[in-house]
Scaffold this active site. Structure first.
Site, PDB file in Angstrom:
ATOM      1  N   ASN A 208      59.876   0.543  36.356  1.00 35.07           N
ATOM      2  CA  ASN A 208      60.951  -0.250  36.946  1.00 35.07           C
ATOM      3  C   ASN A 208      62.012  -0.516  35.888  1.00 35.07           C
ATOM      4  O   ASN A 208      61.928  -0.032  34.759  1.00 35.07           O
ATOM      5  CB  ASN A 208      60.404  -1.562  37.534  1.00 35.07           C
ATOM      6  CG  ASN A 208      59.643  -2.375  36.510  1.00 35.07           C
ATOM      7  OD1 ASN A 208      60.194  -2.815  35.510  1.00 35.07           O
ATOM      8  ND2 ASN A 208      58.348  -2.571  36.742  1.00 35.07           N
ATOM      9  N   ASP A 277      53.016  -2.889  40.946  1.00 36.65           N
ATOM     10  CA  ASP A 277      51.980  -3.267  41.920  1.00 36.65           C
ATOM     11  C   ASP A 277      51.038  -2.116  42.232  1.00 36.65           C
ATOM     12  O   ASP A 277      49.873  -2.337  42.578  1.00 36.65           O
ATOM     13  CB  ASP A 277      52.632  -3.751  43.216  1.00 36.65           C
ATOM     14  CG  ASP A 277      53.386  -5.057  43.030  1.00 36.65           C
ATOM     15  OD1 ASP A 277      52.926  -5.896  42.235  1.00 36.65           O
ATOM     16  OD2 ASP A 277      54.430  -5.234  43.679  1.00 36.65           O
ATOM     17  N   LYS A 287      51.407  19.226  33.799  1.00 34.19           N
ATOM     18  CA  LYS A 287      52.654  18.904  34.472  1.00 34.19           C
ATOM     19  C   LYS A 287      52.693  19.488  35.883  1.00 34.19           C
ATOM     20  O   LYS A 287      52.366  20.657  36.089  1.00 34.19           O
ATOM     21  CB  LYS A 287      53.822  19.462  33.660  1.00 34.19           C
ATOM     22  CG  LYS A 287      55.186  19.187  34.268  1.00 34.19           C
ATOM     23  CD  LYS A 287      56.292  19.808  33.434  1.00 34.19           C
ATOM     24  CE  LYS A 287      57.642  19.637  34.112  1.00 34.19           C
ATOM     25  NZ  LYS A 287      58.726  20.273  33.341  1.00 34.19           N
ATOM     26  N   PHE A 321      56.763 -15.279  37.403  1.00 33.41           N
ATOM     27  CA  PHE A 321      58.132 -14.890  37.729  1.00 33.41           C
ATOM     28  C   PHE A 321      58.151 -14.185  39.077  1.00 33.41           C
ATOM     29  O   PHE A 321      57.171 -13.522  39.454  1.00 33.41           O
ATOM     30  CB  PHE A 321      58.701 -13.953  36.659  1.00 33.41           C
ATOM     31  CG  PHE A 321      59.263 -14.660  35.461  1.00 33.41           C
ATOM     32  CD1 PHE A 321      60.625 -14.631  35.198  1.00 33.41           C
ATOM     33  CD2 PHE A 321      58.434 -15.364  34.599  1.00 33.41           C
ATOM     34  CE1 PHE A 321      61.147 -15.284  34.095  1.00 33.41           C
ATOM     35  CE2 PHE A 321      58.948 -16.011  33.487  1.00 33.41           C
ATOM     36  CZ  PHE A 321      60.315 -15.978  33.234  1.00 33.41           C
ATOM     37  N   LYS A 335      54.122 -16.986  46.634  1.00 38.26           N
ATOM     38  CA  LYS A 335      53.447 -16.398  45.471  1.00 38.26           C
ATOM     39  C   LYS A 335      52.905 -17.485  44.546  1.00 38.26           C
ATOM     40  O   LYS A 335      51.786 -17.391  44.030  1.00 38.26           O
ATOM     41  CB  LYS A 335      54.436 -15.497  44.728  1.00 38.26           C
ATOM     42  CG  LYS A 335      53.873 -14.766  43.523  1.00 38.26           C
ATOM     43  CD  LYS A 335      54.938 -13.848  42.921  1.00 38.26           C
ATOM     44  CE  LYS A 335      54.403 -13.104  41.708  1.00 38.26           C
ATOM     45  NZ  LYS A 335      55.444 -12.221  41.102  1.00 38.26           N
TER      46      LYS A 335
END
Length: 403
Positions: A208, A277, A287, A321, A335
């Site tokens: 991310n 997640d 590869k 967070f 959460k």
């Protein structure tokens, strides 16, 4: 941290005096007020006009010049600062202060002041290691004066060794550490930061946009405020803050193992990492070559680190967070409660100035009791201190509840 703090910057006669200009700029940027005192020899290396322009205040050089017509210079300047910083500090100024000499404006001001003093030595390696200089440093340290260790490298005299004035950001960090409240002494703060990487073949992975800046800012602020800090970080382009225990990890599973192995030591846990997640359920040995028009990748859940900590929280303060793109308060509160946190730091990716990569953030601090503190746009270092302030509040509330 330095907003409205008053810094008296002393500059002595060394080639590193040019770094005082950048240090002044950084101090002003952080909101500090800066007054500059220069020795006669310092003016040979950098001009008073330069320092006056950068500081926005007159530069003081002459011990016998009155300030504002009636105030005696060294007395007025001695009463001014929250901190005196001498950068660069030559062997000469160190010796003067160690001997109690006061024969120019800077040494007289130091002698007359009750403000803390930070010396930043810069000199030839042989001078710095000279036993007399080291004895002077030891003597001043015993009297409560602070020293920032000089860096090593090539000096102006072309000698390689210790004696370089540290770069201005390092001096700034030392200044912020000295002036920070020491309200986290005795605490061990475990911080996670950055992204995780979940590989699906030897050369590619899922990740991310997290830069790690928020978590690193929290780790640095906690260390400045006296805590022992453990920083578990995914891959970032950042240098770890000085004085912290740093553990580098890549995947969510590695982060989980690193955190749980150190959880027993932590009194506060701040989970600011952007942990993936899901991870690919199969890791290819080689590869994956381009072939079919599309491929299907099966994902499986990663360990939920903060939920596991929540189940084993004990007396720890647990901060999480939440990055959301819709229903910020509702999703973050859900959460918070499900994972047994004490507070969650929530921000909306769509809010200008918030989110990944940038140096600023716009967050809401949501406590388990339902209180919400909405913070305005601010630098991530400021956000870090506000988070630590709330941790102090949570600790105090717990202690009051036990009394």
């Amino acid at each position: 941290m330095l907003k409205d703090k008053k810094i008296l910057l002393g500059i002595t006669g060394g080639i590193a005096a040019y770094k005082a200009a950048e240090l002044t700029r950084l101090l002003i940027k952080q909101g500090a007020a800066v007054k500059v005192v220069m020795t006669e020899h310092a003016t040979e290396f950098i001009t008073p006009l330069t320092m006056q322009t950068l500081s926005g205040n007159p530069v003081y050089k002459d011990m016998f010049t009155l300030i504002e017509w009636s105030e005696i210079g060294h007395i007025s300047l001695a009463d001014y600062p929250d901190l005196i910083v001498i950068a660069p500090a030559t062997a000469n100024i160190i010796a003067k202060v160690a001997a109690g000499l006061a024969d120019d404006l800077l040494s007289t001001t130091v002698m007359a002041s009750r403000a803390p003093v930070l010396f930043c030595p810069a000199m030839n390696t042989m001078m710095f290691t000279n036993p007399i200089v080291q004895n002077n440093i030891e003597k001043l340290t015993e009297h409560g004066y602070r020293f920032l260790e000089p860096s090593s490298g090539q000096l102006a005299c072309k000698v390689e060794g210790q004696g370089r004035l540290p770069d201005p950001p390092e001096i700034l960090d030392a200044i912020e550490t000295l002036l920070a409240p020491k309200d986290l002494v005795g605490e061990t703060v475990l911080v996670t930061a950055g992204p995780t990487r979940e590989p699906f073949d030897p050369v590619r992975f899922i990740t991310n946009y997290s830069s790690g800046k928020m978590g690193y800012a929290i780790a640095q602020a906690a260390r400045r405020r006296g805590a022992d800090v453990i920083l578990v970080s995914g891959p970032t382009a950042l240098n770890p803050p000085t004085g912290v225990e740093y553990i580098a990890v890549a995947s969510a599973s590695e982060m989980r193992d690193a955190v749980m192995a150190r959880l027993d030591r932590a009194t506060v846990v701040v989970k600011s990492a952007a942990v993936a997640d899901y991870r690919p359920s199969v890791l290819a040995d080689s590869k994956i070559k381009k072939g079919a028009d599309e491929i299907v990748m099966k994902l499986e859940r990663n360990p939920d680190i903060i939920a596991e900590i929540g189940r084993n929280k004990g007396d720890r303060v647990l901060i999480g967070f939440a990055m959301e793109t819709e229903d910020l308060v509702a999703n973050a509160t859900k959460k918070l409660l499900e994972k047994n946190m004490d507070m969650i730091v929530a921000n909306d990716l769509k809010t200008q100035g918030a989110g990944f990569q940038g140096d600023t953030n716009v967050v809401k601090l949501i406590r388990s009791g339902g209180r919400i503190d909405a913070l305005p746009l601010m630098d991530k270092s400021e956000v870090a201190d506000r988070i630590l302030d709330r941790i102090g509040d949570l600790k105090a509330e717990r202690n009051d509840g036990r009394s």
